[in-house]
Design a protein around this motif. Structure first.
Motif, PDB file in Angstrom:
ATOM      1  N   THR A   5       3.687   1.199   6.321  1.00 24.46           N
ATOM      2  CA  THR A   5       3.093   2.400   6.908  1.00 24.46           C
ATOM      3  C   THR A   5       2.472   3.308   5.859  1.00 24.46           C
ATOM      4  O   THR A   5       1.582   4.105   6.167  1.00 24.46           O
ATOM      5  CB  THR A   5       4.155   3.195   7.692  1.00 24.46           C
ATOM      6  OG1 THR A   5       5.197   3.608   6.799  1.00 24.46           O
ATOM      7  CG2 THR A   5       4.748   2.360   8.808  1.00 24.46           C
ATOM      8  N   SER A   6       2.916   3.211   4.624  1.00 28.36           N
ATOM      9  CA  SER A   6       2.444   4.110   3.569  1.00 28.36           C
ATOM     10  C   SER A   6       1.220   3.569   2.831  1.00 28.36           C
ATOM     11  O   SER A   6       0.695   4.223   1.930  1.00 28.36           O
ATOM     12  CB  SER A   6       3.559   4.369   2.556  1.00 28.36           C
ATOM     13  OG  SER A   6       3.858   3.178   1.837  1.00 28.36           O
ATOM     14  N   LEU A   7       0.754   2.387   3.208  1.00 28.66           N
ATOM     15  CA  LEU A   7      -0.278   1.709   2.431  1.00 28.66           C
ATOM     16  C   LEU A   7      -1.687   1.945   2.949  1.00 28.66           C
ATOM     17  O   LEU A   7      -1.912   2.092   4.157  1.00 28.66           O
ATOM     18  CB  LEU A   7      -0.012   0.196   2.404  1.00 28.66           C
ATOM     19  CG  LEU A   7       1.262  -0.260   1.696  1.00 28.66           C
ATOM     20  CD1 LEU A   7       1.435  -1.759   1.840  1.00 28.66           C
ATOM     21  CD2 LEU A   7       1.222   0.136   0.219  1.00 28.66           C
ATOM     22  N   GLU A   8      -2.621   1.956   2.009  1.00 29.43           N
ATOM     23  CA  GLU A   8      -4.052   1.954   2.313  1.00 29.43           C
ATOM     24  C   GLU A   8      -4.721   0.708   1.746  1.00 29.43           C
ATOM     25  O   GLU A   8      -5.662   0.180   2.332  1.00 29.43           O
ATOM     26  CB  GLU A   8      -4.734   3.186   1.706  1.00 29.43           C
ATOM     27  CG  GLU A   8      -4.247   4.513   2.210  1.00 29.43           C
ATOM     28  CD  GLU A   8      -4.824   5.678   1.419  1.00 29.43           C
ATOM     29  OE1 GLU A   8      -4.800   6.804   1.944  1.00 29.43           O
ATOM     30  OE2 GLU A   8      -5.300   5.450   0.278  1.00 29.43           O
ATOM     31  N   THR A   9      -4.235   0.266   0.586  1.00 29.06           N
ATOM     32  CA  THR A   9      -4.869  -0.818  -0.151  1.00 29.06           C
ATOM     33  C   THR A   9      -3.842  -1.886  -0.522  1.00 29.06           C
ATOM     34  O   THR A   9      -2.724  -1.559  -0.911  1.00 29.06           O
ATOM     35  CB  THR A   9      -5.514  -0.279  -1.455  1.00 29.06           C
ATOM     36  OG1 THR A   9      -6.463   0.730  -1.129  1.00 29.06           O
ATOM     37  CG2 THR A   9      -6.205  -1.403  -2.218  1.00 29.06           C
ATOM     38  N   VAL A  10      -4.247  -3.138  -0.381  1.00 29.43           N
ATOM     39  CA  VAL A  10      -3.421  -4.257  -0.824  1.00 29.43           C
ATOM     40  C   VAL A  10      -4.223  -5.057  -1.842  1.00 29.43           C
ATOM     41  O   VAL A  10      -5.261  -5.638  -1.515  1.00 29.43           O
ATOM     42  CB  VAL A  10      -3.001  -5.165   0.347  1.00 29.43           C
ATOM     43  CG1 VAL A  10      -2.162  -6.338  -0.167  1.00 29.43           C
ATOM     44  CG2 VAL A  10      -2.226  -4.370   1.386  1.00 29.43           C
ATOM     45  N   PHE A  11      -3.751  -5.056  -3.087  1.00 28.85           N
ATOM     46  CA  PHE A  11      -4.351  -5.880  -4.133  1.00 28.85           C
ATOM     47  C   PHE A  11      -3.663  -7.249  -4.109  1.00 28.85           C
ATOM     48  O   PHE A  11      -2.433  -7.330  -4.068  1.00 28.85           O
ATOM     49  CB  PHE A  11      -4.173  -5.243  -5.511  1.00 28.85           C
ATOM     50  CG  PHE A  11      -5.048  -4.055  -5.748  1.00 28.85           C
ATOM     51  CD1 PHE A  11      -6.326  -3.977  -5.210  1.00 28.85           C
ATOM     52  CD2 PHE A  11      -4.615  -2.998  -6.539  1.00 28.85           C
ATOM     53  CE1 PHE A  11      -7.147  -2.887  -5.440  1.00 28.85           C
ATOM     54  CE2 PHE A  11      -5.418  -1.897  -6.784  1.00 28.85           C
ATOM     55  CZ  PHE A  11      -6.695  -1.844  -6.225  1.00 28.85           C
ATOM     56  N   LEU A  12      -4.467  -8.280  -4.157  1.00 30.97           N
ATOM     57  CA  LEU A  12      -3.959  -9.633  -4.011  1.00 30.97           C
ATOM     58  C   LEU A  12      -4.368 -10.502  -5.191  1.00 30.97           C
ATOM     59  O   LEU A  12      -5.555 -10.628  -5.494  1.00 30.97           O
ATOM     60  CB  LEU A  12      -4.513 -10.269  -2.729  1.00 30.97           C
ATOM     61  CG  LEU A  12      -4.152  -9.573  -1.417  1.00 30.97           C
ATOM     62  CD1 LEU A  12      -5.126  -9.968  -0.322  1.00 30.97           C
ATOM     63  CD2 LEU A  12      -2.732  -9.916  -1.024  1.00 30.97           C
TER      64      LEU A  12
END
Length: 235
Positions: A5-12
């Motif tokens: 819920t706290s995320l905006e971006t996911v680096f993969l």
């Protein structure tokens, strides 16, 4: 495990996270030594020992991942040799569902990889992975590997993000530790990057999964689904 819920971006990460690390492991440990041995009239095992020693001496540096560097050092066309094994390039299990879930959840997904641009292009041509994420950054664009904590500040130039609302997913613990040191709020480790090898042991401080099916339920429960994006299956 992860507060979605706290995320905006996911680096993969790419190799070992989205794509099966078997391709890279087989190339560096088997295929390249065999080709080097043929070129230099050596026994394959001796060639393997020599190449591994050279590679480990560059561990943690950009040279470790640099196709141009190894082409020069070994007098071989590394990208050309990798293309000989392109049929081994493939997705890890449940990657399609995971990337689709990120899009449905409204999260920005960016591949952040140490892969050199030449083999990166080969892998994208083979998998079409670039169509299913919002961006791709190679550490070679910034002149330093992800293991360098300064990398993460420089990354703002190419993929602006808020560290407090960002997750980094990687199969390399040194990279995840670097990201944490640079202020990335959450990290997730991958324990089974190579489909042909046993899983790694968990990190004492970083949450880890074997495959992405272990986090799909949490994403679905914590994030509203408002967008659909068809992705290739893992078959």
């Amino acid at each position: 495990m992860i507060n979605w819920t706290s995320l905006e971006t996911v680096f993969l990460d790419m190799d070992g996270t989205l794509l099966d690390l078997h391709f890279d492991n087989h190339f560096w440990l088997e295929h390249l030594p065999r080709r080097y041995a043929e070129r230099n009239g050596m026994h394959a095992e001796k060639a393997r020992d020599k190449i591994i020693s050279m590679i480990m001496a560059q561990r943690g540096t950009l040279n470790f991942y640099c196709t141009d560097y190894w082409s020069e050092q070994l007098a071989l066309d590394i990208t050309g040799l990798k293309s000989e094994l392109s049929d081994r390039i493939g997705y890890r299990p449940h990657v399609a569902d995971f990337l689709q879930s990120l899009k449905k959840a409204g999260l920005q997904s960016v591949i952040v990889t140490n892969c050199h641009p030449d083999p990166l292009e080969l892998k994208l041509q083979r998998t079409g992975l670039d169509r299913y994420v919002d961006g791709i950054v190679s550490s070679h664009q910034l002149g330093k590997p992800k293991e360098d904590t300064a990398f993460w500040q420089d990354l703002q130039q190419l993929a602006p993000y808020r560290a407090a609302s960002t997750l980094m997913v990687d199969d390399s613990f040194p990279v995840l530790e670097s990201a944490r040191s640079a202020g990335i709020a959450q990290c997730l480790g991958i324990l089974a990057p190579d489909s042909k090898r046993a899983a790694s042991k968990s990190h004492p401080e970083i949450p880890c999964v074997h495959h992405f099916d272990e986090v799909l339920t949490a994403i679905h429960q914590q994030r509203p689904h408002h967008q659909k994006s068809p992705l290739p299956s893992d078959d």
